[in-house]
Motif scaffolding. Structure first.
Motif, PDB file in Angstrom:
ATOM      1  N   PRO A  78      27.175  42.556  47.740  1.00 57.60           N
ATOM      2  CA  PRO A  78      28.188  43.011  46.923  1.00 57.60           C
ATOM      3  C   PRO A  78      29.191  43.681  47.807  1.00 57.60           C
ATOM      4  O   PRO A  78      28.981  44.307  48.756  1.00 57.60           O
ATOM      5  N   VAL A  79      30.661  43.608  47.261  1.00 56.35           N
ATOM      6  CA  VAL A  79      31.705  44.579  47.827  1.00 56.35           C
ATOM      7  C   VAL A  79      32.222  45.331  46.604  1.00 56.35           C
ATOM      8  O   VAL A  79      32.348  44.879  45.308  1.00 56.35           O
ATOM      9  N   TYR A  80      31.979  46.464  46.520  1.00 58.45           N
ATOM     10  CA  TYR A  80      32.471  47.315  45.471  1.00 58.45           C
ATOM     11  C   TYR A  80      33.928  47.965  45.425  1.00 58.45           C
ATOM     12  O   TYR A  80      34.417  48.518  46.352  1.00 58.45           O
ATOM     13  N   TRP A  81      34.489  47.551  44.524  1.00 58.32           N
ATOM     14  CA  TRP A  81      35.789  48.264  44.326  1.00 58.32           C
ATOM     15  C   TRP A  81      35.732  49.773  44.193  1.00 58.32           C
ATOM     16  O   TRP A  81      36.685  50.282  44.936  1.00 58.32           O
ATOM     17  N   GLN A  82      34.877  50.475  43.912  1.00 52.02           N
ATOM     18  CA  GLN A  82      34.932  51.765  43.742  1.00 52.02           C
ATOM     19  C   GLN A  82      34.747  52.335  45.156  1.00 52.02           C
ATOM     20  O   GLN A  82      35.587  53.247  45.554  1.00 52.02           O
ATOM     21  N   GLN A  83      34.451  51.527  46.363  1.00 51.84           N
ATOM     22  CA  GLN A  83      34.529  52.111  47.607  1.00 51.84           C
ATOM     23  C   GLN A  83      35.638  51.538  48.312  1.00 51.84           C
ATOM     24  O   GLN A  83      36.122  52.292  49.240  1.00 51.84           O
ATOM     25  N   LEU A  84      36.057  50.309  48.017  1.00 49.52           N
ATOM     26  CA  LEU A  84      37.109  49.530  48.829  1.00 49.52           C
ATOM     27  C   LEU A  84      38.379  50.333  48.472  1.00 49.52           C
ATOM     28  O   LEU A  84      39.193  50.426  49.517  1.00 49.52           O
ATOM     29  N   GLU A  85      38.568  50.711  47.330  1.00 50.56           N
ATOM     30  CA  GLU A  85      40.004  51.413  46.989  1.00 50.56           C
ATOM     31  C   GLU A  85      39.658  52.813  46.500  1.00 50.56           C
ATOM     32  O   GLU A  85      39.739  53.064  45.363  1.00 50.56           O
ATOM     33  N   HIS A 109      25.036  33.057  57.342  1.00 47.21           N
ATOM     34  CA  HIS A 109      26.349  33.005  56.481  1.00 47.21           C
ATOM     35  C   HIS A 109      26.308  34.044  55.643  1.00 47.21           C
ATOM     36  O   HIS A 109      25.217  34.530  55.157  1.00 47.21           O
ATOM     37  N   LEU A 110      27.303  34.220  54.840  1.00 51.97           N
ATOM     38  CA  LEU A 110      27.360  35.361  53.724  1.00 51.97           C
ATOM     39  C   LEU A 110      28.189  34.834  52.482  1.00 51.97           C
ATOM     40  O   LEU A 110      29.188  34.304  52.700  1.00 51.97           O
ATOM     41  N   VAL A 111      27.806  35.137  51.311  1.00 51.62           N
ATOM     42  CA  VAL A 111      28.536  35.324  50.150  1.00 51.62           C
ATOM     43  C   VAL A 111      28.887  36.437  49.723  1.00 51.62           C
ATOM     44  O   VAL A 111      27.907  37.354  49.536  1.00 51.62           O
ATOM     45  N   LEU A 112      30.155  36.833  49.422  1.00 50.20           N
ATOM     46  CA  LEU A 112      30.528  38.152  48.776  1.00 50.20           C
ATOM     47  C   LEU A 112      30.541  38.108  47.542  1.00 50.20           C
ATOM     48  O   LEU A 112      30.886  37.107  46.840  1.00 50.20           O
ATOM     49  N   LEU A 113      30.039  39.269  46.724  1.00 56.56           N
ATOM     50  CA  LEU A 113      29.879  39.335  45.413  1.00 56.56           C
ATOM     51  C   LEU A 113      30.929  40.512  45.148  1.00 56.56           C
ATOM     52  O   LEU A 113      30.718  41.574  45.415  1.00 56.56           O
ATOM     53  N   TRP A 114      32.171  40.431  44.389  1.00 52.89           N
ATOM     54  CA  TRP A 114      33.078  41.163  44.044  1.00 52.89           C
ATOM     55  C   TRP A 114      32.597  41.809  42.632  1.00 52.89           C
ATOM     56  O   TRP A 114      32.633  41.483  41.679  1.00 52.89           O
ATOM     57  N   VAL A 188      33.435  36.224  41.738  1.00 55.57           N
ATOM     58  CA  VAL A 188      34.596  37.063  41.275  1.00 55.57           C
ATOM     59  C   VAL A 188      33.956  37.772  39.958  1.00 55.57           C
ATOM     60  O   VAL A 188      33.938  37.183  39.093  1.00 55.57           O
ATOM     61  N   GLU A 189      33.841  38.782  40.054  1.00 57.46           N
ATOM     62  CA  GLU A 189      32.982  39.672  39.095  1.00 57.46           C
ATOM     63  C   GLU A 189      31.572  39.469  39.100  1.00 57.46           C
ATOM     64  O   GLU A 189      31.187  38.618  39.752  1.00 57.46           O
TER      65      GLU A 189
END
Length: 527
Positions: A78-85, A109-114, A188-189
């Motif tokens: 995961p990529v966390y909106w709380q951390q990113l912005e 390889h990598l899959v990102l989870l927004w 995406v989400e």
């Protein structure tokens, strides 16, 4: 065919970008079969997803032994909106940089989870400044007017904020990865939808629900003009919320793909296992099979819908796969249980040409005996499948894969291989001698076989706790034989390397596979 047209349109619109870059990962549809293309070749994604809060750099370092032990070829993280912005318009890319650098260091390889507006149907991963300002970033309301733990999809401010953050993520990703293509897809989400109500009851939502269904949606669904109640009856509120949710997410995905057009998907909290009440048993408005047609109409920038499929019962597992295996959607198991009973079910997904399968929660801090058993089970099957990734992925994209799985009470099965050939499969510990009329079966009913027809008519064969015997009908006057059975592997250039020939005792009574699968190249003949 809509998805294919949209992919062609997206490829055309990004032609100038592609002229100066190596080939970006993409989803391809060819003769009814989907594939994930990586550097222009089909790729079988075998994914290990870490726990929700383990994408932080220091924690991620501790997760790698468990990730690698599964023999996965792709990390889902995961990529966390709380951390990113952390503050509006100011972005911190340290977590995504660590995910990229550590994945590359471990050759995955990598899959990102927004984790943006939603994670498990709620807003937990939104920034603090979103959570504490419901005036500017309003919540959805339940039927009594009470706020829910969800952002309203009808708020322009909510949409603009998520879209801005996701666009920043995709811009940074393009800068770091446009040449190397460590990242293959972006979710995406996460399991979007509402909990606590079937639909949003804000004033603007009530007005929209009382109005007519958008004309384009009605046309796509083959329905006449009318209100949501008139067209969807008792399912109207869930259908309405699905339209709102999918439309909101599509705008976020579209903004990101305009910057860097990686494949995008949405994962789904399913309404199975006797869980059927939207907003209570599962997030209302998510891409369940009940509203999948609405999602496909509302979200053309989402390339596929994945299933978070935790059912270990084969009948339920296969039922769900069948719901999402559609001409406009490939089979993608976006999450499945980290459980020793699950890997065998992968083979049913492969039989439907699934090109991506992922298991969730591989990196528990204190693994239990069940975790260790799951790790070993995935290592066996992911290890086998990854060792033949390229030829298997190509065969999946062309419909040349057959599988067989043992179930309780069924210790024998059969595969029609075409060209007069059948494979007779029996399950249980390997034994020398004739197969009994009723094979003994495996103690845990987990025997399984993979059979790939190669372009020259020969087969790649492997299995676990199973025996494969060959039969050729003689309707053309010819009898069958196994000319050659080579045990071997594929090298790093994709060429077959023979290690030894099986003969005599190894083939007199079929090909016998034990707890650790061997890979065989079988060449049939006739006389």
């Amino acid at each position: 065919m809509l998805l294919l047209a949209l992919l062609i349109q997206a490829a055309t619109s990004s032609a100038a970008w592609a002229d100066t870059q190596t080939e970006i990962p993409s989803i391809r549809l060819d003769q009814g079969h989907y594939s994930l293309q990586v550097e222009g070749q089909p790729y079988l994604l075998l994914g290990a997803q870490i726990h929700n809060s383990n994408s932080w750099p220091e924690v991620l370092r501790q997760s790698w032994p468990a990730i690698l032990a599964t023999h996965a070829n792709t990390l889902l993280a995961p990529v966390y909106w709380q951390q990113l912005e952390p503050t509006p318009g100011h972005f911190d890319y340290r977590n995504i940089d660590a995910l990229l650098s550590q994945s590359r260091a471990h050759h995955l390889h990598l899959v990102l989870l927004w984790f943006g507006s939603w994670k498990n149907g709620q807003l937990q991963y939104t920034p603090d400044w979103i959570k504490t300002d419901p005036g500017d970033y309003p919540r959805a309301l339940d039927a009594s007017g009470q706020p829910l733990n969800d952002l309203s999809t009808l708020s322009a401010a909510n949409l603009q904020a998520d879209r801005r953050a996701f666009s920043a993520l995709m811009t940074h990703l393009k800068q770091l990865d446009a040449e190397q293509h460590t990242v293959l897809m972006v979710q995406v989400e996460n399991e979007p939808g509402l909990f606590g109500a079937v639909r949003d009851h804000r004033a603007e939502a009530n007005r929209a629900f009382a109005g007519r269904v958008p004309a384009e949606l009605a046309r796509r669904l083959g329905k006449p003009a009318g209100t949501w109640r008139q067209l969807f009856g008792t399912d109207a509120e869930e259908a309405f919320q699905a339209w709102l949710t999918a439309s909101y997410i599509d705008q976020i995905a579209a903004a990101g793909k305009a910057i860097y057009p990686l494949p995008t998907y949405v994962n789904t909290w399913l309404h199975y296992k006797n869980k059927h009440i939207p907003g209570t048993d599962y997030p209302s408005g998510g891409a369940t099979d009940r509203v999948l047609d609405i999602w496909k109409a509302a979200a053309p920038h989402i390339d596929l819908i994945g299933t978070d499929l935790y059912a270990s019962d084969r009948g339920e597992f296969d039922r769900v796969i069948g719901q999402y295996d559609r001409p406009d959607n490939p089979v993608f198991i976006s999450e499945t249980g980290f459980d020793a009973a699950m890997p065998r079910l992968i083979y049913d997904a492969l039989a439907r040409s699934a090109f991506a399968i992922s298991t969730f929660g591989v990196d528990g801090a204190h693994p239990t005996p069940a975790d260790l058993a799951a790790r070993q089970a995935y290592a066996v099957d992911f290890g086998l499948l990854d060792s033949i990734d390229r030829p298997l992925a190509k065969a999946l994209s062309e419909g040349r894969v057959r599988t067989a799985i043992e179930t309780a009470g069924q210790t024998r099965s059969e595969l029609d291989l075409g060209g007069h050939w059948r494979a007779i499969i029996s399950y249980g510990p390997p034994a020398w001698g004739d197969t009994p009329p009723t094979p003994v079966g495996s103690p845990d009913h987990d025997g399984h076989v993979l059979l790939v027809t190669l372009p020259d008519g020969s087969w790649l064969v492997s299995g676990v706790r199973a025996r494969v015997e060959w039969r050729r009908d003689a309707s053309d006057g010819l009898h069958g034989q196994i000319v050659r059975a080579e045990q071997g592997h594929y090298d790093t250039t994709g060429h077959w390397v023979m290690e030894r020939l099986w003969n005599g005792d190894e083939i007199d009574y079929g090909l016998n596979f034990g707890d650790q699968p061997s890979l065989l190249h079988v060449i049939p003949g006739s006389y």
